[in-house]
Design a protein around this motif. Sequence first.
Motif, PDB file in Angstrom:
ATOM      1  N   LEU A 244      64.037 -43.339   5.667  1.00 59.67           N
ATOM      2  CA  LEU A 244      64.680 -43.240   6.973  1.00 59.67           C
ATOM      3  C   LEU A 244      63.914 -42.310   7.914  1.00 59.67           C
ATOM      4  CD1 LEU A 244      68.493 -43.253   6.102  1.00 59.67           C
ATOM      5  CD2 LEU A 244      66.946 -45.164   6.570  1.00 59.67           C
ATOM      6  N   MET A 245      63.161 -41.387   7.346  1.00 59.38           N
ATOM      7  CA  MET A 245      62.304 -40.557   8.185  1.00 59.38           C
ATOM      8  C   MET A 245      61.159 -41.404   8.759  1.00 59.38           C
ATOM      9  SD  MET A 245      63.564 -37.438   8.173  1.00 59.38           S
ATOM     10  CE  MET A 245      62.404 -36.062   8.207  1.00 59.38           C
ATOM     11  N   ASP A 246      60.678 -42.364   7.977  1.00 60.66           N
ATOM     12  CA  ASP A 246      59.667 -43.299   8.461  1.00 60.66           C
ATOM     13  C   ASP A 246      60.235 -44.151   9.597  1.00 60.66           C
ATOM     14  OD1 ASP A 246      57.046 -44.130   8.262  1.00 60.66           O
ATOM     15  OD2 ASP A 246      57.411 -45.603   6.683  1.00 60.66           O
ATOM     16  N   LEU A 247      61.464 -44.616   9.418  1.00 69.02           N
ATOM     17  CA  LEU A 247      62.146 -45.350  10.484  1.00 69.02           C
ATOM     18  C   LEU A 247      62.263 -44.485  11.729  1.00 69.02           C
ATOM     19  CD1 LEU A 247      63.851 -47.756  11.556  1.00 69.02           C
ATOM     20  CD2 LEU A 247      65.846 -46.653  10.486  1.00 69.02           C
ATOM     21  N   GLY A 248      62.539 -43.195  11.559  1.00 68.91           N
ATOM     22  CA  GLY A 248      62.661 -42.285  12.695  1.00 68.91           C
ATOM     23  C   GLY A 248      61.374 -42.199  13.497  1.00 68.91           C
ATOM     24  N   THR A 249      60.228 -42.157  12.811  1.00 75.10           N
ATOM     25  CA  THR A 249      58.952 -42.139  13.519  1.00 75.10           C
ATOM     26  C   THR A 249      58.788 -43.403  14.349  1.00 75.10           C
ATOM     27  OG1 THR A 249      57.926 -40.769  11.810  1.00 75.10           O
ATOM     28  CG2 THR A 249      56.448 -42.028  13.231  1.00 75.10           C
ATOM     29  N   THR A 250      59.110 -44.544  13.773  1.00 76.50           N
ATOM     30  CA  THR A 250      59.018 -45.810  14.502  1.00 76.50           C
ATOM     31  C   THR A 250      59.937 -45.800  15.712  1.00 76.50           C
ATOM     32  OG1 THR A 250      58.419 -46.995  12.476  1.00 76.50           O
ATOM     33  CG2 THR A 250      59.280 -48.313  14.301  1.00 76.50           C
ATOM     34  N   LEU A 251      61.149 -45.281  15.558  1.00 77.41           N
ATOM     35  CA  LEU A 251      62.081 -45.187  16.689  1.00 77.41           C
ATOM     36  C   LEU A 251      61.506 -44.306  17.796  1.00 77.41           C
ATOM     37  CD1 LEU A 251      65.481 -44.786  14.803  1.00 77.41           C
ATOM     38  CD2 LEU A 251      64.752 -46.778  16.133  1.00 77.41           C
ATOM     39  N   VAL A 282      67.373 -50.294  14.507  1.00 76.75           N
ATOM     40  CA  VAL A 282      68.127 -49.736  13.384  1.00 76.75           C
ATOM     41  C   VAL A 282      68.914 -50.834  12.670  1.00 76.75           C
ATOM     42  CG1 VAL A 282      69.993 -48.164  12.746  1.00 76.75           C
ATOM     43  CG2 VAL A 282      68.256 -47.428  14.378  1.00 76.75           C
ATOM     44  N   GLU A 283      69.570 -51.687  13.441  1.00 73.61           N
ATOM     45  CA  GLU A 283      70.368 -52.771  12.851  1.00 73.61           C
ATOM     46  C   GLU A 283      69.480 -53.743  12.077  1.00 73.61           C
ATOM     47  OE1 GLU A 283      72.240 -54.316  16.299  1.00 73.61           O
ATOM     48  OE2 GLU A 283      73.732 -52.692  16.447  1.00 73.61           O
ATOM     49  N   CYS A 284      68.328 -54.072  12.636  1.00 74.94           N
ATOM     50  CA  CYS A 284      67.404 -54.979  11.970  1.00 74.94           C
ATOM     51  C   CYS A 284      66.891 -54.367  10.665  1.00 74.94           C
ATOM     52  CB  CYS A 284      66.244 -55.308  12.908  1.00 74.94           C
ATOM     53  SG  CYS A 284      65.021 -56.457  12.227  1.00 74.94           S
ATOM     54  N   TYR A 285      66.528 -53.091  10.707  1.00 73.87           N
ATOM     55  CA  TYR A 285      66.028 -52.424   9.504  1.00 73.87           C
ATOM     56  C   TYR A 285      67.109 -52.360   8.425  1.00 73.87           C
ATOM     57  CZ  TYR A 285      64.299 -48.941   6.280  1.00 73.87           C
ATOM     58  OH  TYR A 285      63.912 -48.297   5.122  1.00 73.87           O
ATOM     59  N   ALA A 286      68.337 -52.018   8.804  1.00 75.91           N
ATOM     60  CA  ALA A 286      69.425 -51.933   7.833  1.00 75.91           C
ATOM     61  C   ALA A 286      69.652 -53.285   7.158  1.00 75.91           C
ATOM     62  CB  ALA A 286      70.698 -51.446   8.519  1.00 75.91           C
ATOM     63  N   ALA A 287      69.617 -54.361   7.935  1.00 73.57           N
ATOM     64  CA  ALA A 287      69.833 -55.692   7.377  1.00 73.57           C
ATOM     65  C   ALA A 287      68.695 -56.092   6.439  1.00 73.57           C
ATOM     66  CB  ALA A 287      69.971 -56.714   8.504  1.00 73.57           C
TER      67      ALA A 287
END
Length: 357
Positions: A244-251, A282-287
């Motif tokens: 999720l930290m990786d996702l945060g960088t992308t965000l 975020v929604e796409c990543y969670a799915a």
Amino acid sequence: MIDPSAPVRRGEELDVAALERYLLAHLPEAQGPLVVEQFPGGFSNLTYLLRLGDRELVLRRPPFGAAIKSAHDMGREHRVLSRLYPVYRKVPRPLLYCEDESVIGAPFYVMERLHGVILRSHSPLLQQLSGEALRAIGVAAIENLAALHAIDYAAAGLGDLGKPEGYVRRQIEGWTKRYRAAQTDEVPALETLIAWLHAHMPAERSAALIHNDYKFDNLMLNPANLTEIIAVLDWEMCTIGDPLMDLGTTLGYWIEPNDPPALQSMLGLTTAPGNLSRREVVECYAAASGRTVDDPLFYYLYGLFKIAVIVQQIYARYRRGFTQDARFARLDIVVNACAQLAVAALEEGEISRLARR
């Protein structure tokens, strides 16, 4: 559409004669002469196109004047690609690593050259893509991030790449320390952000191989089908940690139309109509990943903070005379824009469609 090379920037030249001798001695079936150009994109490790006879290669070396060896470890990056390539073919095939600094003044590695499309903020191609196409490319990018996080890193021999325990705390403390070392000006909004991040660290839930710099201009797309990612580039910051930290960088890199102009100018690839919003990312990543993202605000703010520090480090190199790259002269504006956007997100408690600041 293929990402072009250009003449080498002043101050970033390589010793072509020494490099040619080394390559001819260490690459099987290599034949000269050597011609060197540079890929002008990117703000960190330097990337060069090598034409060795009729063969094209890519060379990566640390930036001139970089003081943070762990962030520019060519041996580590080569080792990651060597172990990752057999299980995840969306990386360039590494060919050669050289730690002898007498060749070009720094360690470097050489890899195969791939041909594809890299979308950048000012690419004319963006004007030709429909909103539906941009959305499909965005979905493909985020689904690929989830796939990357699903790699069995232990089976790939990458279990020693990082320590997942305590990863979130180490990142917040580590980026704060890096910021202090590179600080050139007072940025009150960034101090507010630092204090908030230290006080609101979430619990860690899982560990994965994370890229740590996952954004559009580190993705190479198939020219015949732009929704197909053929390579993920620039693995210098990858490690084992909280995905999720990786996702945060992308965000943090995922700029929206209401975000500060300085960020739109530098990182505004995702502002064109049709792109996913940060909330939709975020929604796409969670799915795609099956992971629950309970607190996207923290991860987004972490992404903005990390980007601000990276940009500040580059700006500090310019201020201290280690690079003459004119692109770096006003990067302090980008640092301030990241900080102001973070404060807006904090005040609104939201990551998308923030009021213009």
